[in-house]
Design a protein around this motif. Structure first.
Motif, PDB file in Angstrom:
ATOM      1  N   SER A 159     -19.761 -59.894  44.864  1.00  0.00           N
ATOM      2  CA  SER A 159     -18.989 -60.694  45.365  1.00  0.00           C
ATOM      3  C   SER A 159     -20.000 -61.855  45.401  1.00  0.00           C
ATOM      4  N   SER A 160     -19.910 -62.595  46.737  1.00  0.00           N
ATOM      5  CA  SER A 160     -20.917 -63.762  46.696  1.00  0.00           C
ATOM      6  C   SER A 160     -22.291 -63.340  47.354  1.00  0.00           C
ATOM      7  N   GLY A 161     -22.817 -61.942  47.214  1.00  0.00           N
ATOM      8  CA  GLY A 161     -23.822 -61.373  47.470  1.00  0.00           C
ATOM      9  C   GLY A 161     -24.344 -61.431  48.999  1.00  0.00           C
ATOM     10  N   PHE A 162     -23.495 -61.699  49.766  1.00  0.00           N
ATOM     11  CA  PHE A 162     -23.956 -61.516  51.483  1.00  0.00           C
ATOM     12  C   PHE A 162     -24.553 -60.423  51.727  1.00  0.00           C
ATOM     13  N   MET A 163     -24.237 -59.121  51.140  1.00  0.00           N
ATOM     14  CA  MET A 163     -24.879 -58.003  51.638  1.00  0.00           C
ATOM     15  C   MET A 163     -26.272 -57.569  50.837  1.00  0.00           C
ATOM     16  N   LEU A 164     -26.193 -58.013  49.578  1.00  0.00           N
ATOM     17  CA  LEU A 164     -27.368 -58.016  48.972  1.00  0.00           C
ATOM     18  C   LEU A 164     -28.547 -58.842  49.283  1.00  0.00           C
TER      19      LEU A 164
ATOM     20  N   GLU B 287     -33.563 -59.684  52.355  1.00  0.00           N
ATOM     21  CA  GLU B 287     -34.521 -60.064  53.597  1.00  0.00           C
ATOM     22  C   GLU B 287     -35.434 -58.992  54.305  1.00  0.00           C
ATOM     23  N   LYS B 288     -34.723 -57.706  54.018  1.00  0.00           N
ATOM     24  CA  LYS B 288     -35.204 -56.544  54.739  1.00  0.00           C
ATOM     25  C   LYS B 288     -36.462 -55.766  53.961  1.00  0.00           C
TER      26      LYS B 288
ATOM     27  N   LYS C  51     -35.162 -48.136  53.610  1.00  0.00           N
ATOM     28  CA  LYS C  51     -36.601 -48.282  53.896  1.00  0.00           C
ATOM     29  C   LYS C  51     -37.020 -49.635  53.000  1.00  0.00           C
ATOM     30  N   ARG C  52     -37.748 -50.107  53.371  1.00  0.00           N
ATOM     31  CA  ARG C  52     -38.519 -51.265  52.847  1.00  0.00           C
ATOM     32  C   ARG C  52     -38.998 -50.791  51.340  1.00  0.00           C
TER      33      ARG C  52
END
Length: 302
Positions: free
Chosen positions: A112-117, A122-123, A101-102
């Motif tokens: 790694s390149s932080g794509f999930m973070l 953004e959420k 949740k926010r």
């Protein structure tokens, strides 16, 4: 003649050990993946030397993965890696959204390149990364994400614990998985969760289709362990944590067809226009139903 080891997990003797993966990608002739009949654990023996392993993750990991990934994932640089993993964000997020949740504080181990973070930020989540590799660190920091090389540094800087800890294709790299679980569960807030994915040793290309080329590709020297539905619970039970397991199929029918026809990685989506999304979805669901899948999702609760 190959020396038969004792099990690295339960210490059972040599009579209970058989070779599961004879050829180890990136390894030496004396290295094999062994399976223990007593605990069902699959482990590398002899394991990666600790000092060499530390140097490898600091300096060589991205290069190793770039050679191994084929056309599916681009490891040639942080931006290329970030963009090529957006489909992984889309695959993972529906499962994660049930647990976030926010405002939640999230730690990703092996970011790694932080794509999930970046996607979680953004959420509206408060995100942090931990990664021993130095290859993509500056890129992640330039996106406004705090990232640490060492756990001790993270603990000094970030107080108050995490609502969620995630890691993807990290746990199989961990030399002492029980200690790892105990250590990181302590960083969770009360009621917090750890969610992670690992390769499943019941991968259909190994157990169902038994493709020799894939067998020589699959068993990697950078992995200490391969887990399945029977063995992964043994780790949780030893660590005394609550858990739930979910089968997942990461790669599609096209990828499997390319392995069968060409004997190499990189086939993701190649025949998607021919097969259509419904066939691919049904194929994946049947593999998951029978636990002949390439990935296991674990949810650990504090």
């Amino acid at each position: 003649m190959t020396d038969v080891p004792k099990c690295r997990f339960c210490n059972s003797g040599s009579l209970s050990q058989t070779i599961r993966g004879d050829f180890v990608y990136g390894g030496t002739e004396d290295q094999h993946f062994w399976e223990c009949a007593d605990c069902q654990m699959i482990y590398l023996s002899p394991p990666f030397d600790e000092e060499k392993e530390d140097e490898f993750y600091k300096k060589e990991f991205e290069k190793y993965m770039s050679k191994r990934a084929g056309r599916d994932m681009d490891w040639t640089g942080p931006e290329a890696h970030f963009q090529s993993n957006q489909r992984e964000v889309q695959r993972r997020m529906p499962f994660l959204e049930k647990y976030i949740k926010r405002g939640d504080r999230v730690l990703e181990i092996g970011c790694s390149s932080g794509f999930m973070l970046s996607a979680l930020k953004e959420k509206g989540l408060d995100v942090y990364g931990l990664d021993p590799s130095g290859g993509f660190v500056d890129y992640v920091r330039n996106k406004g994400i705090s990232i640490f090389h060492k756990l001790d540094d993270l603990i000094k800087e970030v107080k108050g614990g995490f609502d969620l800890i995630i890691h993807y294709y990290v746990f199989e790299h961990i030399r002492h998985p029980v200690d790892f679980l105990k250590q990181y569960v302590l960083l969770l807030k009360e009621g917090g969760k750890m969610i992670f994915e690992v390769p499943c040793a019941s991968d259909p290309l190994v157990e169902l289709y038994q493709i020799p080329a894939f067998d020589k590709f699959y068993w990697s020297v950078v992995h200490h362990w391969y887990f399945n539905k029977a063995s992964l619970p043994k780790v949780f039970e030893k660590a005394k944590v609550q858990y739930a397991l979910f089968p997942e199929q990461r790669y599609d029918l096209s990828n499997h067809m390319v392995w069968m026809s060409e004997g190499k990685p990189g086939g993701f989506g190649k025949y998607s226009e021919v097969f259509g999304s419904q066939l691919d979805k049904s194929y994946k669901e049947q593999l998951k139903k029978n636990w002949l899948c390439d990935t296991i999702i674990a949810v650990v609760k504090k």
